[in-house]
Design an enzyme around this catalytic site. Structure first.
Site, PDB file in Angstrom:
ATOM      1  N   ASN A  76      34.137  13.759 -29.097  1.00 54.38           N
ATOM      2  CA  ASN A  76      33.635  12.399 -28.966  1.00 54.38           C
ATOM      3  C   ASN A  76      34.302  11.516 -29.996  1.00 54.38           C
ATOM      4  OD1 ASN A  76      31.673  11.052 -31.052  1.00 54.38           O
ATOM      5  ND2 ASN A  76      31.234  13.250 -31.152  1.00 54.38           N
ATOM      6  N   CYS A 137      31.179  11.117 -40.718  1.00 51.12           N
ATOM      7  CA  CYS A 137      31.633  10.750 -39.377  1.00 51.12           C
ATOM      8  C   CYS A 137      33.158  10.711 -39.339  1.00 51.12           C
ATOM      9  CB  CYS A 137      31.091   9.389 -38.951  1.00 51.12           C
ATOM     10  SG  CYS A 137      31.659   8.960 -37.292  1.00 51.12           S
ATOM     11  N   LYS A 172      24.147  14.306 -44.988  1.00 52.66           N
ATOM     12  CA  LYS A 172      24.798  15.045 -43.897  1.00 52.66           C
ATOM     13  C   LYS A 172      26.270  15.267 -44.213  1.00 52.66           C
ATOM     14  CE  LYS A 172      25.301  15.183 -38.890  1.00 52.66           C
ATOM     15  NZ  LYS A 172      24.856  14.582 -37.626  1.00 52.66           N
ATOM     16  N   ASN A 199      28.533  17.972 -39.431  1.00 53.71           N
ATOM     17  CA  ASN A 199      28.935  16.934 -38.496  1.00 53.71           C
ATOM     18  C   ASN A 199      30.111  17.508 -37.708  1.00 53.71           C
ATOM     19  OD1 ASN A 199      29.462  14.402 -37.220  1.00 53.71           O
ATOM     20  ND2 ASN A 199      28.582  13.374 -38.994  1.00 53.71           N
TER      21      ASN A 199
HETATM   22  C1  LIG Z   1      28.338  11.936 -28.684  1.00 51.23           C
HETATM   23  C2  LIG Z   1      28.043  12.262 -30.107  1.00 51.23           C
HETATM   24  C3  LIG Z   1      27.676  11.242 -30.993  1.00 51.23           C
HETATM   25  C4  LIG Z   1      27.389  11.522 -32.323  1.00 51.23           C
HETATM   26  N1  LIG Z   1      27.020  10.502 -33.155  1.00 51.23           N
HETATM   27  C5  LIG Z   1      26.687  10.779 -34.449  1.00 51.23           C
HETATM   28  C6  LIG Z   1      26.222   9.765 -35.324  1.00 51.23           C
HETATM   29  O1  LIG Z   1      26.086   8.605 -34.953  1.00 51.23           O
HETATM   30  N2  LIG Z   1      25.900  10.096 -36.599  1.00 51.23           N
HETATM   31  C7  LIG Z   1      25.995  11.381 -37.054  1.00 51.23           C
HETATM   32  O2  LIG Z   1      25.660  11.634 -38.216  1.00 51.23           O
HETATM   33  N3  LIG Z   1      26.410  12.368 -36.249  1.00 51.23           N
HETATM   34  C8  LIG Z   1      26.765  12.102 -34.959  1.00 51.23           C
HETATM   35  N4  LIG Z   1      27.184  13.124 -34.128  1.00 51.23           N
HETATM   36  C9  LIG Z   1      27.275  14.493 -34.661  1.00 51.23           C
HETATM   37  C10 LIG Z   1      26.050  15.304 -34.309  1.00 51.23           C
HETATM   38  O3  LIG Z   1      24.881  14.768 -34.885  1.00 51.23           O
HETATM   39  C11 LIG Z   1      26.217  16.752 -34.779  1.00 51.23           C
HETATM   40  O4  LIG Z   1      26.425  16.765 -36.176  1.00 51.23           O
HETATM   41  C12 LIG Z   1      27.386  17.460 -34.113  1.00 51.23           C
HETATM   42  O5  LIG Z   1      27.514  17.077 -32.771  1.00 51.23           O
HETATM   43  C13 LIG Z   1      27.265  18.983 -34.181  1.00 51.23           C
HETATM   44  O6  LIG Z   1      26.110  19.455 -33.513  1.00 51.23           O
HETATM   45  P1  LIG Z   1      26.100  19.971 -31.972  1.00 51.23           P
HETATM   46  O7  LIG Z   1      27.219  20.939 -31.821  1.00 51.23           O
HETATM   47  O8  LIG Z   1      24.742  20.558 -31.789  1.00 51.23           O
HETATM   48  O9  LIG Z   1      26.307  18.767 -31.126  1.00 51.23           O
HETATM   49  C14 LIG Z   1      27.481  12.859 -32.799  1.00 51.23           C
HETATM   50  C15 LIG Z   1      27.835  13.863 -31.904  1.00 51.23           C
HETATM   51  C16 LIG Z   1      28.117  13.605 -30.580  1.00 51.23           C
HETATM   52  C17 LIG Z   1      28.495  14.727 -29.662  1.00 51.23           C
END
Ligand SMILES: Cc1cc2nc3c(=O)[nH]c(=O)nc-3n(C[C@H](O)[C@H](O)[C@H](O)COP(=O)(O)O)c2cc1C
Ligand SMILES: Cc1cc2nc3c(=O)[nH]c(=O)nc-3n(C[C@H](O)[C@H](O)[C@H](O)COP(=O)(O)OP(=O)(O)OC[C@H]3O[C@@H](n4cnc5c(N)ncnc54)[C@H](O)[C@@H]3O)c2cc1C
Ligand code: FES
Lengths: 310, 256
Positions: A76, A137, A172, A199
C-alpha cells in the site's frame, strides 16, 4: 458452551494503564475511523480501535494506484490520507465513541513541531484512551519513518509528545531499521508507555507490460502473511530489550498467528490486512485465544505472554 | 445493508474466450442488490489468494446473483477454476449503484468490453420500471462480443467485424441529437468513459459512470481505491463505483 468458555478464561488485558476487554486491536489505517465496517463488524468487538493516522491538517494522500496484491501480502502507498485533526475531533471521534470502543488515536506530522501541536490538541479529550505515535510510515516524504529509524530522533520526539499529552503513549516502530532493540530502548527511556510493531516493510512491484511501477507512489509498504516472520522477529527482539509492554502486529490472520506473537513476548496484538480479507477476524481470534488458554490450562490470556521456551 | 456470507456456486460457465458467468445463491443479497453495486469475493477455503476481488452484479434471478468476468490475472484465474457447488465468501452488496430518475425520458446505456457486466442488470431494472432505454455495446472485434440477451442493442466493434465500425462512443455520438431528455449510464475502459464524459459535457447531458480501481477493504476503510475527483480523491468502493461524470477529474491517467 460459549458461556462456559467466557467464564473460565479472562481475555481482558491492561496495557500501559489502558483496560481492554480483549487483546485484539484494530491496526491503524486498516479499520478507517472505526465505523466503516458497520453493521457487519462493530468496533466494540476489539480490545481497542486504533484510528487511521491523524495529522494536524487534512492530507489527500498519494497518487493512485495505492494498493496491489503480491504473493502472500499486499503493498500500500496510501500516504496517510486523512480528514485532519479538526474534522476528526468534530465528526469522526464522536461517531466512533458512540459505539463504545476503547479508542487509541494514531498521530503523525511532517515536523516534530507538528507532532507536538497535534498531541496538544488531543490532551485531555474525553474518550481518547491512548495515543499511538506513528514514526514508521514508509509512504510519506517527511516525518514518518524518518523519525523512526534513528534512536536519537525517535527518543527526542517521544519525549516531546509524552510531555504534551496526558494519555498513555504507544510508539509504533518500523521494521526498516538496522537495530530494532536500540530504537525500542531509546523510546522506552524517553517515556514511551508501550511500543507497537511492526509497521509495513518497504516494497515495490513492477508492471512489465507498461514497464512502470504498479504503485502511483513508485514504492509502498508490504503487509499481510508475507511479513509475519519478520514481524515476529522484531517483536521478539524488541520485547527482550525493554520492560514496557509490546503490542505485536504484522501478518496476523488467525488465532494461531496471534498466539505466536503473544508467546514471543507481545501483551496484545493488532490486526490489519486480515480485516480486509475477513472482516470478522477479530471474533475468530478472540475465541481462538480462549480455546488455546483452556487447552493449556490458563485462566487468563495474559499468561500466554512471553511463555516462549528458549 | 452490507452482508458477509458463504454462498454456494449454483452455475459457472465459460461464455466467451476467457470470460465466465457465475451464479451463487444468496437470497438476502439478491433481495437488496441494485444495478451498479458490486460484490467483493474470494474462495472460502484458504488458498494462495489474499485479498478479495470486486465484481459488478451482472443480474439477479430469484435467489441467485450473477457475475460476469474476464480472466486477467491470478485471482480471476483461480476463481474461474471453482466448480459448481463450491462455497465462496461474499461481501456485499457494496457501493452506490446507478441513480434512476423518472425525470429523464430516455435512458441511454453505454457498455464497453467487460463494462457490459453491470449494464444488463441496469437494463432489466429500467425495463421493469417501464422506462425507455437505448443500449450501446462496443468491443474490439466480433470474436470478443459477449452474449447479451438485451434486445435492440446497437453494436459497435473497433474493426467493424460486427455492427458499426468504430468506438461505441462514436455510435452514440452519431445519434445524440435524436435522444429526448436523455441520461447516460456508462461502464467500460477509462478512455471510453473519458470520451463519454466529454461528449455528455459538451451536449449538456447528465452522465453516470461506473469506475474501477484496485481494492482492499471494499467498504471505505483503507483509502486504497481512490481516483481523483474534481475537488479531492474519492473512494471507488464507498463513494462509487458509480459517479456523476462531472465529479471526476478526466485528465488523470488511469492506474489500471
Ligand atoms: C492500507 C493500509 C493502510 C495503513 N495505514 C496506516 C496508518 O495510517 N498508520 C499506521 O501507523 N499504520 C498504517 N498501516 C500499517 C498497519 O497498521 C500495520 O502496521 C501493517 O499493515 C502490518 O500489519 P498487518 O500485516 O496485520 O496488516 C497501514 C496498512 C495498510 C495495509
Ligand atoms: C467495482 C468493480 C467492479 C468490477 N466488475 C467487474 C466485472 O463485472 N467483470 C470483470 O471481469 N471485472 C470486473 N472488475 C475488475 C476485476 O475486479 C479485476 O479484473 C480483478 O480484480 C482482477 O483480479 P486478478 O487477480 O485476476 O488480477 P491481478 O493479478 O490482480 O491483476 C491482473 C491484471 O488485472 C488488472 N486489474 C486488477 N485489479 C483490477 C481492477 N480492480 N479493475 C480493473 N483491472 C484490474 C491489473 O491491472 C492487471 O493487469 C471490477 C472492478 C471493480 C473495482
Ligand atoms: S477499497 Fe478500501 S477504501 Fe476502497
Amino acid at each position: 458452551m460459549k458461556d462456559i468458555r467466557t467464564k473460565n478464561v479472562d481475555v481482558s488485558v491492561e496495557i500501559a494503564g489502558i483496560k481492554m476487554r480483549n487483546p485484539v486491536l484494530a491496526a491503524s489505517g486498516t479499520f478507517g475511523y472505526g465505523t466503516e465496517y458497520l453493521p457487519l463488524v462493530s468496533p466494540a468487538l476489539f480490545g481497542a480501535v486504533i484510528t487511521k493516522t491523524i495529522t494536524l491538517l487534512p492530507r489527500a494522500g498519494n497518487k493512485p494506484p495505492r494498493i496491489y496484491e503480491t504473493p502472500g501480502g499486499m503493498l500500500n502507498s496510501i500516504g496517510l490520507a486523512n480528514v485532519g485533526a479538526k474534522k476528526f475531533l468534530a465528526e469522526k471521534l464522536p461517531e466512533l465513541l458512540s459505539r463504545h470502543p476503547v479508542v487509541i488515536v494514531n498521530i503523525a506530522g511532517n515536523t516534530m513541531e507538528e507532532y507536538v501541536e497535534l498531541a496538544g490538541l488531543l490532551k485531555g479529550r474525553p474518550g481518547i484512551s491512548g495515543i499511538e505515535l506513528n514514526i514508521s510510515c514508509p509512504n510519506v516524504r517527511q516525518g514518518g519513518v524518518a523519525f523512526g529509524s534513528d534512536p536519537v530522533q525517535a527518543a527526542r520526539l517521544t519525549a516531546l509528545v509524552k510531555k504534551a499529552i496526558d494519555q498513555p503513549l504507544i510508539v509504533k516502530l518500523s521494521p526498516n531499521v538496522a537495530d530494532i532493540a536500540a530504537i525500542a530502548r531509546a523510546v522506552e527511556q524517553a517515556g514511551a508507555d508501550a511500543i507497537s510493531l511492526i509497521n509495513t516493510l518497504y516494497g515495490m512491484a513492477v508492471d512489465i507490460e507498461k514497464q512502470k511501477p504498479v504503485l502511483g507512489n513508485v514504492t509502498g509498504g508490504l503487509s499481510g502473511p508475507a511479513v509475519k516472520p519478520v514481524a515476529l522477529y522484531n517483536v521478539f527482539k524488541a520485547g527482550r530489550a525493554v520492560k514496557i509492554p509490546v503490542i505485536g502486529l504484522g501478518g496476523i490472520m488467525n488465532s494461531a498467528d496471534a498466539v505466536e506473537f503473544l508467546l514471543a513476548g507481545a501483551a496484545a496484538v493488532q490486526i490489519g490486512t486480515a480485516s480486509f480479507v475477513n472482516p470478522g477476524t477479530v471474533k475468530e481470534i478472540v475465541n481462538g485465544l480462549k480455546d488455546y488458554c483452556l487447552k493449556k490450562g490458563y485462566s487468563k490470556v495474559s499468561q500466554i505472554t512471553g511463555k516462549l521456551a528458549l | 445493508m452490507m452482508l458477509e456470507q458463504k454462498a454456494t456456486i449454483t452455475s459457472h460457465q465459460k461464455i466467451a474466450p476467457r470470460v465466465f458467468l457465475m451464479a451463487f445463491a444468496s437470497p438476502q443479497m439478491a433481495a437488496q442488490a441494485s444495478p451498479g453495486q458490486f460484490v467483493h469475493l474470494k474462495p472460502s477455503a484458504p488458498g494462495p489468494l489474499l485479498l478479495r476481488r470486486p465484481f459488478s452484479i451482472n443480474r439477479v434471478e430469484g435467489k441467485n446473483i450473477f457475475i460476469m468476468y474476464r480472466v486477467v490475472g491470478r485471482g480471476t484465474s483461480l476463481i474461474s477454476s471453482l466448480p459448481k457447488g463450491t462455497e465462496i465468501d461474499v461481501l456485499g452488496p457494496l457501493g452506490n449503484g446507478f441513480e434512476i430518475s423518472r425525470k429523464y425520458q430516455e435512458h441511454v446505456l453505454l457498455a464497453g468490453g467487460m463494462g457490459l457486466a453491470p449494464m444488463q442488470f441496469l437494463a432489466g431494472r429500467l425495463k421493469a420500471m417501464k422506462l425507455e432505454s437505448r443500449f450501446f455495446y462496443g468491443c474490439s472485434c466480433k470474436k470478443e462480443l459477449l452474449p447479451c440477451p438485451t434486445p435492440g442493442k446497437v453494436i459497435a466493434t473497433d474493426d467493424g467485424s460486427c455492427g458499426h465500425k468504430g468506438f461505441v462512443t462514436d455510435a452514440f455520438l452519431s445519434r445524440i441529437d435524436k435522444f429526448k431528455k436523455p441520461v447516460v449510464y456508462a461502464c467500460g475502459p477509462w478512455p471510453m468513459l473519458r470520451r463519454t464524459a466529454l461528449i455528455c459535457r459538451q451536449h449538456h447531458i447528465d452522465c453516470q459512470v461506473s469506475l474501477e480501481a484496485f481494492m482492499a477493504c471494499g467498504v471505505g476503510a483503507c483509502q486504497g481505491c481512490v481516483v481523483k475527483g474534481v475537488k479531492e480523491y474519492v473512494t471507488v468502493c464507498r463513494q462509487g463505483p458509480v459517479f456523476d461524470s462531472r465529479e471526476i477529474d478526466w485528465e488523470q491517467e488511469s492506474g489500471l
